[in-house]
Design a protein around this motif. Structure first.
Motif, PDB file in Angstrom:
ATOM      1  N   MET A 114      18.051   7.570  -7.463  1.00 33.90           N
ATOM      2  CA  MET A 114      18.315   6.764  -6.270  1.00 33.90           C
ATOM      3  C   MET A 114      18.443   5.296  -6.643  1.00 33.90           C
ATOM      4  N   ASN A 115      19.516   4.661  -6.168  1.00 36.24           N
ATOM      5  CA  ASN A 115      19.686   3.232  -6.411  1.00 36.24           C
ATOM      6  C   ASN A 115      19.006   2.467  -5.281  1.00 36.24           C
ATOM      7  N   MET A 116      17.708   2.329  -5.380  1.00 39.79           N
ATOM      8  CA  MET A 116      16.943   1.696  -4.299  1.00 39.79           C
ATOM      9  C   MET A 116      15.925   0.733  -4.870  1.00 39.79           C
ATOM     10  N   HIS A 117      16.364  -0.446  -5.200  1.00 39.95           N
ATOM     11  CA  HIS A 117      15.395  -1.464  -5.583  1.00 39.95           C
ATOM     12  C   HIS A 117      15.890  -2.818  -5.107  1.00 39.95           C
ATOM     13  N   ASN A 118      14.965  -3.738  -4.992  1.00 38.88           N
ATOM     14  CA  ASN A 118      15.271  -5.095  -4.543  1.00 38.88           C
ATOM     15  C   ASN A 118      15.850  -5.134  -3.133  1.00 38.88           C
ATOM     16  N   LYS A 119      15.539  -4.121  -2.333  1.00 36.73           N
ATOM     17  CA  LYS A 119      15.987  -4.100  -0.929  1.00 36.73           C
ATOM     18  C   LYS A 119      14.835  -4.540  -0.028  1.00 36.73           C
ATOM     19  N   LYS A 120      15.215  -5.053   1.153  1.00 37.25           N
ATOM     20  CA  LYS A 120      14.200  -5.428   2.143  1.00 37.25           C
ATOM     21  C   LYS A 120      14.036  -4.260   3.116  1.00 37.25           C
ATOM     22  N   ILE A 121      12.864  -3.671   3.112  1.00 33.56           N
ATOM     23  CA  ILE A 121      12.625  -2.436   3.877  1.00 33.56           C
ATOM     24  C   ILE A 121      11.481  -2.649   4.863  1.00 33.56           C
ATOM     25  N   LEU A 122      11.744  -2.285   6.122  1.00 35.62           N
ATOM     26  CA  LEU A 122      10.711  -2.344   7.157  1.00 35.62           C
ATOM     27  C   LEU A 122      10.326  -0.920   7.542  1.00 35.62           C
ATOM     28  N   VAL A 123       9.034  -0.626   7.537  1.00 35.91           N
ATOM     29  CA  VAL A 123       8.537   0.681   7.964  1.00 35.91           C
ATOM     30  C   VAL A 123       7.731   0.476   9.245  1.00 35.91           C
ATOM     31  N   ILE A 124       8.272   0.961  10.352  1.00 38.14           N
ATOM     32  CA  ILE A 124       7.584   0.818  11.645  1.00 38.14           C
ATOM     33  C   ILE A 124       6.703   2.055  11.840  1.00 38.14           C
ATOM     34  N   GLY A 125       5.394   1.839  11.890  1.00 37.68           N
ATOM     35  CA  GLY A 125       4.444   2.954  11.839  1.00 37.68           C
ATOM     36  C   GLY A 125       4.147   3.271  10.392  1.00 37.68           C
ATOM     37  N   GLY A 126       3.868   2.223   9.623  1.00 37.48           N
ATOM     38  CA  GLY A 126       3.644   2.379   8.179  1.00 37.48           C
ATOM     39  C   GLY A 126       2.178   2.380   7.796  1.00 37.48           C
ATOM     40  N   SER A 127       1.307   2.527   8.787  1.00 42.11           N
ATOM     41  CA  SER A 127      -0.129   2.436   8.506  1.00 42.11           C
ATOM     42  C   SER A 127      -0.750   3.793   8.193  1.00 42.11           C
ATOM     43  N   SER A 128       0.020   4.855   8.282  1.00 45.80           N
ATOM     44  CA  SER A 128      -0.572   6.191   8.168  1.00 45.80           C
ATOM     45  C   SER A 128       0.507   7.201   7.773  1.00 45.80           C
ATOM     46  N   GLY A 129       0.085   8.323   7.231  1.00 46.89           N
ATOM     47  CA  GLY A 129       0.942   9.493   7.047  1.00 46.89           C
ATOM     48  C   GLY A 129       2.279   9.234   6.371  1.00 46.89           C
ATOM     49  N   ILE A 130       3.336   9.711   7.017  1.00 42.81           N
ATOM     50  CA  ILE A 130       4.675   9.656   6.432  1.00 42.81           C
ATOM     51  C   ILE A 130       5.132   8.200   6.253  1.00 42.81           C
ATOM     52  N   GLY A 131       4.915   7.367   7.254  1.00 41.43           N
ATOM     53  CA  GLY A 131       5.341   5.967   7.160  1.00 41.43           C
ATOM     54  C   GLY A 131       4.656   5.251   6.009  1.00 41.43           C
ATOM     55  N   LYS A 132       3.365   5.498   5.853  1.00 42.48           N
ATOM     56  CA  LYS A 132       2.632   4.872   4.743  1.00 42.48           C
ATOM     57  C   LYS A 132       3.192   5.357   3.399  1.00 42.48           C
ATOM     58  N   ALA A 133       3.510   6.654   3.317  1.00 48.01           N
ATOM     59  CA  ALA A 133       4.083   7.192   2.071  1.00 48.01           C
ATOM     60  C   ALA A 133       5.436   6.557   1.767  1.00 48.01           C
ATOM     61  N   VAL A 134       6.236   6.295   2.817  1.00 47.48           N
ATOM     62  CA  VAL A 134       7.535   5.628   2.613  1.00 47.48           C
ATOM     63  C   VAL A 134       7.304   4.212   2.083  1.00 47.48           C
ATOM     64  N   ALA A 135       6.339   3.507   2.694  1.00 47.79           N
ATOM     65  CA  ALA A 135       6.050   2.135   2.243  1.00 47.79           C
ATOM     66  C   ALA A 135       5.596   2.142   0.782  1.00 47.79           C
ATOM     67  N   GLU A 136       4.723   3.081   0.427  1.00 44.46           N
ATOM     68  CA  GLU A 136       4.228   3.157  -0.959  1.00 44.46           C
ATOM     69  C   GLU A 136       5.364   3.456  -1.937  1.00 44.46           C
ATOM     70  N   MET A 137       6.211   4.429  -1.574  1.00 41.83           N
ATOM     71  CA  MET A 137       7.282   4.834  -2.486  1.00 41.83           C
ATOM     72  C   MET A 137       8.319   3.715  -2.623  1.00 41.83           C
ATOM     73  N   ALA A 138       8.655   3.078  -1.496  1.00 42.89           N
ATOM     74  CA  ALA A 138       9.633   1.978  -1.537  1.00 42.89           C
ATOM     75  C   ALA A 138       9.108   0.835  -2.393  1.00 42.89           C
ATOM     76  N   TYR A 139       7.823   0.549  -2.265  1.00 41.53           N
ATOM     77  CA  TYR A 139       7.211  -0.527  -3.063  1.00 41.53           C
ATOM     78  C   TYR A 139       7.235  -0.160  -4.552  1.00 41.53           C
ATOM     79  N   SER A 140       6.879   1.095  -4.849  1.00 36.51           N
ATOM     80  CA  SER A 140       6.818   1.513  -6.260  1.00 36.51           C
ATOM     81  C   SER A 140       8.198   1.492  -6.917  1.00 36.51           C
ATOM     82  N   MET A 141       9.257   1.541  -6.106  1.00 33.88           N
ATOM     83  CA  MET A 141      10.627   1.497  -6.643  1.00 33.88           C
ATOM     84  C   MET A 141      11.149   0.065  -6.760  1.00 33.88           C
ATOM     85  N   GLY A 142      10.323  -0.906  -6.407  1.00 31.27           N
ATOM     86  CA  GLY A 142      10.720  -2.305  -6.594  1.00 31.27           C
ATOM     87  C   GLY A 142      11.411  -2.928  -5.403  1.00 31.27           C
ATOM     88  N   ASN A 143      11.042  -2.501  -4.215  1.00 32.71           N
ATOM     89  CA  ASN A 143      11.624  -3.084  -2.997  1.00 32.71           C
ATOM     90  C   ASN A 143      10.635  -4.040  -2.325  1.00 32.71           C
TER      91      ASN A 143
END
Ligand code: NAP
Length: 238
Positions: free
Chosen positions: A1-30
């Protein structure tokens, strides 16, 4: 996946799936911003993921708040809306407008976000909504959820025709191992989810990380538009 250096907003990112998206997006350099309806929870979750993750307060049921939020913030490349809940109860229980709150969050809440944010999304950016297995396999008592997931999935189709250069997709999770089930199933949570897993072809329920990787795929692929990506272990077929 070409996903780094992007600005990503996760609405409902404090728990569950949203939190996992925030973690994964961060780990990929976003550059990741996440929200909760409670500011301290948003800040604590952001800090637990990484020092450069931003935590902000937002309740998408409040349209005025959504407009103020996006007026006060820089733009994003991608927005994922995880915000939502599952409501169980008979159609004849309580008051209809109260029972429909979960539907309201999924449809009106998501539309409020798109209206307020659409001119702050970069060209080629995207929105990802959250549907769910109850669109195709309604669950007894979860009629509100089925209506809400279907609405979220249909948003991904109709909005494609409204805004060129921006993509709209939805992820449709099956049963996923998140804190959402804690309140709904109480002390029987693990037993019930284990029984559900045995009925699935993959013999397991999804992890939030498996759903998160589907969300990041939808964001990353510039030709995927108007798509509903199911992450349900084949649950729709059994
Ligand atoms: N878990 C499953 O098996 C499953 C299956 C199909 C679909 N889904 C859907 O997937 C999404 C994420 O579920 P999950 O299991 O990760 O649930 P979760 O752990 O309960 O997380 C829900 C998130 O949504 C936020 N939220 C709820 N209402 C909101 C509102 N009005 N405005 C802003 N944020 C709001 C919560 O934030 P705060 O509470 O911190 O404010 C939290 O961050 C939900 O829409 C859910 O219905 C889940």
């Amino acid at each position: 996946m070409n996903m780094h250096n992007k600005k990503i907003l996760v609405i409902g990112g404090s728990s569950g799936i949203g939190k996992a998206v925030a973690e994964m997006a961060y780990s990929m350099g976003n550059h990741v911003t996440l929200t909760s309806r409670q500011l301290p929870k948003a800040i604590a979750t952001a800090k637990s993921i990484g020092n450069t993750v931003t935590g902000l307060q937002l309740d998408i049921n409040d349209e005025t708040q959504v407009e103020i939020f996006f007026n006060a913030i820089e733009g994003f490349d991608h927005i994922y809306i995880a915000a939502g809940s599952t409501k169980i109860g008979a159609l004849t229980d309580g008051l209809l407008h109260q029972n429909l709150q979960a539907f309201h969050t999924r449809l009106i809440g998501s539309l409020s976000v798109v209206r307020a944010a659409i001119h702050r999304i970069s060209s080629g950016g995207s929105f990802v909504f959250t549907g769910g297995i109850s669109t195709d396999r309604p669950i007894p008592g979860a009629w509100v959820s089925g209506l809400g997931t279907a609405a979220a999935e249909q948003l991904a189709r109709v909005l494609v025709m409204e805004y060129p250069y921006i993509r709209f997709n939805a992820v449709s999770p099956g049963y996923t191992d998140t804190p959402m089930w804690d309140d709904l199933l109480g002390e029987n949570r693990n037993t019930i989810l284990a029984e559900v897993a045995q009925k699935l072809p993959v013999k397991k329920i999804a992890s939030p990380q498996e759903v998160a990787s589907a969300v990041l795929f939808l964001m990353s692929n510039a030709s995927v538009n108007g798509e509903v990506l199911h992450v349900d272990g084949g649950g729709r077929l059994v």
